[in-house]
Design an enzyme around this catalytic site. Structure first.
Site, PDB file in Angstrom:
ATOM      1  N   ASP A 187     -22.018  52.132 -90.589  1.00  8.71           N
ATOM      2  CA  ASP A 187     -22.105  50.919 -91.388  1.00  8.71           C
ATOM      3  C   ASP A 187     -23.493  50.294 -91.238  1.00  8.71           C
ATOM      4  OD1 ASP A 187     -20.597  48.670 -92.829  1.00  8.71           O
ATOM      5  OD2 ASP A 187     -21.409  47.596 -91.107  1.00  8.71           O
ATOM      6  N   GLU A 224     -24.749  54.595 -94.065  1.00  6.41           N
ATOM      7  CA  GLU A 224     -24.771  53.720 -95.228  1.00  6.41           C
ATOM      8  C   GLU A 224     -26.162  53.142 -95.407  1.00  6.41           C
ATOM      9  OE1 GLU A 224     -22.773  49.804 -97.181  1.00  6.41           O
ATOM     10  OE2 GLU A 224     -23.652  49.830 -95.194  1.00  6.41           O
TER      11      GLU A 224
HETATM   12  C1  LM2 Z   1     -21.490  46.885 -94.776  1.00  3.92           C
HETATM   13  N1  LM2 Z   1     -22.338  47.764 -95.015  1.00  3.92           N
HETATM   14  O1  LM2 Z   1     -23.621  47.654 -94.689  1.00  3.92           O
HETATM   15  C2  LM2 Z   1     -20.075  46.974 -95.173  1.00  3.92           C
HETATM   16  O2  LM2 Z   1     -19.827  48.085 -96.000  1.00  3.92           O
HETATM   17  C3  LM2 Z   1     -19.698  45.679 -95.785  1.00  3.92           C
HETATM   18  O3  LM2 Z   1     -18.366  45.705 -96.188  1.00  3.92           O
HETATM   19  C4  LM2 Z   1     -19.958  44.576 -94.750  1.00  3.92           C
HETATM   20  O4  LM2 Z   1     -19.861  43.291 -95.339  1.00  3.92           O
HETATM   21  C5  LM2 Z   1     -21.368  44.603 -94.198  1.00  3.92           C
HETATM   22  N2  LM2 Z   1     -21.979  45.849 -94.167  1.00  3.92           N
HETATM   23  C6  LM2 Z   1     -21.368  44.091 -92.780  1.00  3.92           C
HETATM   24  O5  LM2 Z   1     -20.703  45.010 -91.953  1.00  3.92           O
HETATM   25  C7  LM2 Z   1     -18.575  42.723 -95.412  1.00  3.92           C
HETATM   26  C8  LM2 Z   1     -18.527  41.743 -96.579  1.00  3.92           C
HETATM   27  C9  LM2 Z   1     -19.255  40.457 -96.254  1.00  3.92           C
HETATM   28  C10 LM2 Z   1     -18.740  39.873 -94.973  1.00  3.92           C
HETATM   29  C11 LM2 Z   1     -18.980  40.910 -93.879  1.00  3.92           C
HETATM   30  C12 LM2 Z   1     -18.513  40.454 -92.521  1.00  3.92           C
HETATM   31  O6  LM2 Z   1     -19.104  42.378 -97.718  1.00  3.92           O
HETATM   32  O7  LM2 Z   1     -19.044  39.537 -97.337  1.00  3.92           O
HETATM   33  O8  LM2 Z   1     -19.381  38.663 -94.663  1.00  3.92           O
HETATM   34  O9  LM2 Z   1     -18.238  42.105 -94.187  1.00  3.92           O
HETATM   35  O10 LM2 Z   1     -17.157  40.132 -92.528  1.00  3.92           O
HETATM   36  C13 LM2 Z   1     -18.537  37.541 -94.380  1.00  3.92           C
HETATM   37  C14 LM2 Z   1     -18.701  36.463 -95.430  1.00  3.92           C
HETATM   38  C15 LM2 Z   1     -20.137  35.915 -95.377  1.00  3.92           C
HETATM   39  C16 LM2 Z   1     -20.448  35.371 -93.985  1.00  3.92           C
HETATM   40  C17 LM2 Z   1     -20.175  36.494 -92.965  1.00  3.92           C
HETATM   41  C18 LM2 Z   1     -20.358  36.002 -91.540  1.00  3.92           C
HETATM   42  O11 LM2 Z   1     -18.398  37.004 -96.709  1.00  3.92           O
HETATM   43  O12 LM2 Z   1     -20.270  34.855 -96.349  1.00  3.92           O
HETATM   44  O13 LM2 Z   1     -21.838  35.034 -93.942  1.00  3.92           O
HETATM   45  O14 LM2 Z   1     -18.830  36.977 -93.098  1.00  3.92           O
HETATM   46  O15 LM2 Z   1     -19.471  34.974 -91.218  1.00  3.92           O
HETATM   47  C19 LM2 Z   1     -22.132  33.700 -93.471  1.00  3.92           C
END
Ligand code: LM2
Length: 477
Positions: A187, A224
């Site tokens: 990731d 990735e």
């Molecule tokens: C990836 N690839 O590089 C994953 O495929 C993707 O699904 C992950 O993001 C990302 N990297 C980090 O591992 C997902 C999602 C984000 C989410 C993160 C963490 O796309 O939206 O972020 O997981 O759960 C979320 C909130 C964001 C916030 C963050 C931290 O959406 O707004 O940022 O958590 O609290 C302040």
């Protein structure tokens, strides 16, 4: 690290997004093994931050490397790997090693571990503030240092030059290898330095013959690295150290099968330079993934998903018929809100997929069970190693090609396709495995007559529910 170590003639993995280990084990035995799938990518298996309403993305916020999540615990993981390996299906683990969680107070993990993210304190590993890069936000994607050393979405960024960080990650990886898994999705690899990753990969143990792998086999690693061109970090910095997920691929196919590009241009899709693609042997390809199917990551409106079944099945069929890359099929849960997690009970526990007449019915989409997709996985296994031949197009949005003398496919995105085409196949009557199959010696779908010179009249009308036709020598009447 670019051999998935599939068993026998298998070629394709499926991402069973958010599935529980016990359900995956059963799916290996009941379906994936018998149908010829080569492997399963499982969602992150380590302990993650519990977030209110349990969005799927909580699993991308590690609190420790203990194997415990909503998919199951270590004993269940071990049992799954063993049962899947036994029926010829490998397991690949989504590894979140770029970062830990974002800020949260209190911060509780799926295994009961607590942390103080705002102090960069993760006693469950343990990591302390010394193990992290000083907090800053990634803003400028043209600056490679910022992309690697600042925080992605506020997720606390581990410093992989530190011995402690490397050691903890290596220990986690080696444990997963000992439990019998065949490899890792890395990731956010783009957000780590290739030389640090290389140093970590070097210390991963080889796969063990005790778990059915060949001697001296390195685990499969696919990284990735979202690179659509024009940023500070390039995917070509990574494919020497391990495989890379080719994000351009699904964007091209999405545009093609949405009718926004010219299908005939795919004639040279195996020319990596012309399309700026990672070399085929190093590439993992997909039509969609867990991020871009819901507008996260990259790809936007180009990406096709299960929500557009006709063009989606065509794009997946193309991926599986075409020799480029190692293919991964997506298997989703249904969603309307992009944050929404998998089907779950009120206590947060994930509800198992319920399968009726081969289809998932209770909120799981199970694209991997759609007959057309399952048939094309079999097709890919059958034509493995055969050359792409007999390319035909009408110059616009109708194409066809064969894989040696073993298989033939045709696609129609625009108008009616009615054409005499060279199939490359021996003469005979073939059953189109997209609209049916051979049942009791009869074809339940379209039949196609291949005459002595290998030609056949192929018909795909725009009014039909399938826009693709596929023939192969195991579905000959
Ligand atoms: C990836 N690839 O590089 C994953 O495929 C993707 O699904 C992950 O993001 C990302 N990297 C980090 O591992 C997902 C999602 C984000 C989410 C993160 C963490 O796309 O939206 O972020 O997981 O759960 C979320 C909130 C964001 C916030 C963050 C931290 O959406 O707004 O940022 O958590 O609290 C302040």
């Amino acid at each position: 690290h670019n051999d998935p170590h599939y068993v026998g003639d298998r070629t394709t993995m499926v991402h069973l997004f958010e599935w529980k280990f016990n359900d995956i084990a059963k799916e290996c035995e009941d379906f994936l093994g018998p149908m010829g799938y080569g492997g399963v990518q499982v969602s992150p298996i380590n302990e993650n931050l519990v977030i209110e309403n349990r969005p799927w993305y909580e699993r991308y916020q590690p609190l420790s490397y203990k194997i415990i999540s909503r998919s199951g615990n270590e004993a269940e993981f071990k049992d799954m790997v063993k049962r899947c390996n036994k029926v010829g299906v490998r397991i690949y683990v989504d590894a979140v090693i770029n970062h830990m969680s974002g800020n949260a107070q209190p911060a509780y993990g799926t295994g009961g571990t607590t942390a103080k993210p705002d102090e960069l304190s993760y006693p469950g590993v343990p990591y302390t503030s010394k193990d992290f890069n000083p907090p800053c936000d990634i803003q400028n994607y043209n600056n490679a240092t910022e992309v690697r050393d600042c925080e992605l979405s506020g997720l606390h960024d581990l410093n992989q030059t530190k011995t402690n960080v490397r050691d903890k990650i290596i220990k986690y990886f080696n444990k997963v290898i000992d439990l019998g898994a065949a490899g890792f999705r890395i990731d956010a690899a783009k957000h780590m330095w290739p030389q640090d990753l290389k140093a970590i990969y070097k210390k991963i143990k080889n796969l063990s013959p005790k778990n059915g792998y060949p001697k001296n086999a390195q685990c499969y690693i696919y990284q990735e690295v979202i690179d659509l061109g024009g940023e500070g970090v390039s995917k070509f910095e990574y494919n020497d150290i391990a495989s890379v997920i080719e994000f351009q691929y699904g964007i091209v196919l999405g545009n093609m099968f949405r009718g926004k590009d010219n299908l005939a241009r795919l004639q040279n899709f195996d020319d990596e330079n012309a399309w700026r693609l990672i070399p085929s042997k190093d590439a993992l390809v997909m039509v969609d993934n867990h991020d871009n199917q819901r507008g996260h990551g990259a790809g936007g409106a180009s990406i096709l998903t299960h929500k557009d079944p006709k063009p989606y099945k065509m794009a997946v069929a193309f991926m599986l018929a075409h020799p480029y890359g190692h293919a991964r099929v997506m298997s989703s849960f249904a969603f309307s809100d992009p944050s929404q997690g998998p089907p779950a009970n009120s206590d947060g526990s994930i509800i198992s997929p319920e399968i009726v007449n081969g289809e998932c019915v209770n909120g799981w989409v199970c694209e991997h069970r759609w007959p057309q997709i399952q048939q094309m996985v079999k097709f890919r296994n059958l034509v493995n190693g055969e050359k792409l031949e007999n390319w035909w197009s009408n110059g616009k949005n109708q194409i066809a090609f064969s894989r040696g003398g073993k298989g033939f496919v045709a696609f129609n995105v625009e108008g009616d396709l009615r054409e005499k085409l060279q199939t490359g196949l021996p003469a005979g009557t073939y059953c189109d495995v997209i609209t049916g199959d051979v049942v009791d010696g009869k074809c339940s779908g379209k039949s196609v007559q291949v005459v002595d010179d290998g030609t056949a009249t192929v018909e795909i009308l725009s009014s039909e529910s399938e826009g693709v036709l596929a023939l192969h020598n195991q579905a000959k009447l």
